[in-house]
Every structure is written in structure tokens, then in C-alpha cells.
Design an enzyme around this catalytic site. Structure first.
Site, short mmCIF file in Angstrom:
data_model
loop_
_atom_site.label_atom_id
_atom_site.label_comp_id
_atom_site.label_asym_id
_atom_site.label_seq_id
_atom_site.Cartn_x
_atom_site.Cartn_y
_atom_site.Cartn_z
N HIS A 57 1.07 -12.02 1.84
CA HIS A 57 0.12 -11.24 1.05
C HIS A 57 -0.10 -11.87 -0.33
CE1 HIS A 57 -1.15 -6.77 0.27
NE2 HIS A 57 -2.11 -7.64 -0.02
N TYR A 87 0.82 -1.21 0.00
CA TYR A 87 0.00 0.00 0.00
C TYR A 87 0.85 1.26 0.00
CZ TYR A 87 -3.29 -3.55 1.79
OH TYR A 87 -4.03 -4.69 1.98
#
Length: 336
Positions: free
Chosen positions: A130, A63
Site C-alpha cells: 500500500h 481503512y
């Protein structure tokens, strides 16, 4: 705020937790940067979350600068007052796709150490792999990523290990393959008004002893008045149903977003639901969504499910993200 034990961990998570992906401006209503005004906004949002009982914060290197911004927001709060969760394996959202993923042993170690430094902390409560299905071979996750995280857990730098995936079947596959204890799973957009397929797997996850984290109850912006971002991969018939449901809700004086968060976060088969919140107002509204619905809201919720969403029989957009990524990699190879 209600709290639930996350699987067999000692994490007592609020049923609604804070997803910090918003700090990378992934969504239409977000605008965060390093100006004094923006940084104060981050601090105010985090403080508002604390005041309403939210003490679980989820972020990732993927992010962009979200880790750094979240760290600024958490700086004035005692480390023992919150749970910090971040991720490894997916990086560099603004770079070439060839640099997006690295599940190697060394990069996993270095990524965790980088996160520790960013947050100026000696431990991360939950570290998650992730979107591990993007690895060229799942054996790398089993033989490199998980052993690296287990080593860090033994050192006390990581308290618990989790896995994230777009695919519920992939989560199940890795739980079966791993000789290393996995403490949690995180599933995206699979317990929402438009897709409830996570509920088909909760009994299995419970039997495996893992905590169940539901992410994106607004279906990554789909179930909002603003609408989904341009990168959203839901098929057009699902987007159309969401638009029509939102219009119907507005005609009845009801918020689609409120119904969506209530529907997901109050489900007793999961432990916590992650949602991004880009303002103090949204934090308040999202927490208020946990309250009992009035009769009009209950009726509208049932009506939009029956009329717009259940007939879709939607199970998420499957491998669309993975297929898109592999096409980008192939195109890159052909160009070079």
C-alpha cells in the site's frame, strides 16, 4: 457484468469491483459502525453486489475497521465465490503519522496473518503493498516487503502480489527493480474524467505482464454531486471544473457520477475499476453505469470533457500526499 482476466493471474475480475474503503467513513455519504442496523446494511450492500455480478472486494488495514466490516458482509458467502484483496504497509489511519507506515519484513508477515484471521480464511487472492513510495527507501520494499510476501505466496497464504502507488512513475520503477514477480498494479485517480494519465502507461504495464487495476473513478468524491471530502488534495481549479461540470450535467438531466464511472470502467485498456459503494442504491446505479449511454448522455460526456476537463491537462496531485506526510513527521520530531 463483464469480466476480464487480471493480467496473467487466474482472477477473472468484474470490470467494476467493490472498494471497501467506504466502510471507514472516508466519504461524506458514508456512516458505518457496529450497530445492528449498520451491520445489516453492510450485509445488504455486499449481497446486492453479489447479485449484480460483483465478486471482487478490495480493502486494507489503513481503512480502520473496514476489514472487519467487510468480513461480516462476506461471512454468509462461500469463500470460493469471491476474490479477496487487501494490503500491507499502511496502517492506523486514526493514530499518529509516525505509526502510519511499516514496510518491514516482520510487520508484513504479521499483517497478512491478521487479515487471514479477520476473514477466517486460509488465503488472500491478492495482497498489495500500500503506497510503497512512503517508505524511507525503496530498497526496503525490494529487500523486505516483497520477499516476505513471496514467502507467504510460496506457503499458499497469498496467491498473488500487487503494488499500489499515487505515482505511476514509482509503479514503473518498482517493477524494474524487483527480482520477485509482481502480478498487478493499482493506480488511484489516474483514469478519470479529470485525469487520464494511466493510459500513458498501460502499454508498458501490459508488456510487463501485470494486471491493471484502476481505482477511484469518481476521483475520491470529486466527480459527484456531494463533492469531495475535506482531505481531498486536488487543486482549486480542478475542484472548480468538477463543480461546473456537475452543474452542467444537472442542467441536462444527467448524472456526473454515472458518466465518470462509465468513462473509466468501460475502458478496454484496464482490467477492473474499483469504486466504493455506500448503499444498495449506489451499487445498482454504479452497475447500471456500465450500460450503453443514451444520445444525450454521450453528448454531455463529450461536452464536459472538452469544456471542463481536457483543458486542465491535469496529471493528478503528484507528491502532495507524500509531501504532507513528511511535513507531519518533521513537525512531530520538532515537537518532541
Amino acid at each position: 457484468m463483464k469480466y476480464k482476466r487480471l493480467g496473467k493471474t487466474d482472477i477473472n475480475a468484474p470490470v467494476l469491483s467493490f472498494g471497501a474503503s467506504v466502510f471507514n467513513n472516508f466519504f461524506k455519504d458514508a456512516n458505518f459502525n457496529y450497530t445492528p442496523e449498520s451491520l445489516q446494511n453492510v450485509k445488504d450492500i455486499i449481497s446486492k453486489a453479489f447479485s449484480l455480478g460483483i465478486n471482487y472486494f478490495d480493502v486494507a488495514p489503513w481503512y480502520g475497521n473496514a476489514q472487519q466490516l467487510l468480513a461480516i458482509g462476506l461471512k454468509d458467502h462461500q469463500r470460493s465465490s469471491y476474490y479477496l484483496t487487501t494490503k500491507v504497509g499502511r496502517y492506523n489511519v486514526e493514530k499518529d503519522p509516525t505509526e502510519w507506515f511499516d514496510f518491514s519484513y516482520q510487520r508484513t508477515i504479521s499483517s497478512v496473518n491478521e487479515s487471514l484471521a479477520i476473514f477466517n480464511t486460509s488465503y488472500i487472492d491478492l495482497i498489495q503493498i500500500h503506497d510503497f513510495e512512503f517508505a524511507e527507501d525503496i530498497s526496503q520494499i525490494v529487500n523486505e516487503t516483497l520477499p516476505a510476501l513471496n514467502e507467504l505466496r510460496n506457503q499458499g497464504k497469498v496467491r498473488y502480489i500487487g503494488i499500489n502507488s499515487y505515482s505511476l512513475e514509482k509503479l514503473k520503477e518498482l517493477l524494474e527493480l524487483s527480482p520477485i514477480r509482481i502480478d498487478t498494479i493499482l493506480a488511484y485517480t489516474h483514469l478519470t474524467l479529470d485525469d487520464t494519465s494511466l493510459l500513458d502507461y498501460t502499454e508498458y504495464f501490459r508488456n510487463k505482464g501485470v494486471g491493471i487495476i484502476n481505482s477511484a473513478p469518481l476521483s475520491m468524491g470529486l466527480l459527484t454531486d456531494v463533492g469531495p471530502p475535506v482531505w481531498h488534495r486536488a487543486p482549486e481549479n480542478v475542484k472548480k471544473a468538477a463543480r461546473e461540470a456537475n452543474d452542467y450535467c444537472k442542467s441536462k438531466g444527467v448524472s456526473l457520477s454515472k458518466l465518470a464511472i462509465h468513462f473509466s470502467a468501460t475502458n478496454n485498456q484496464i482490467d477492473t475499476t474499483l469504486v466504493s459503494m455506500s448503499s444498495e442504491k449506489l451499487v445498482q446505479e454504479n452497475v447500471d453505469s456500465l450500460n450503453d449511454l443514451n444520445e444525450n448522455e454521450k453528448d454531455v460526456l463529450n461536452e464536459i470533457r472538452e469544456k471542463f476537463f481536457i483543458p486542465l491537462n491535469y496529471k493528478g496531485y503528484g507528491d502532495a500526499e507524500l509531501i504532507s506526510y513528511r511535513k507531519k513527521i518533521q513537525t512531530n520530531k520538532e515537537e518532541h
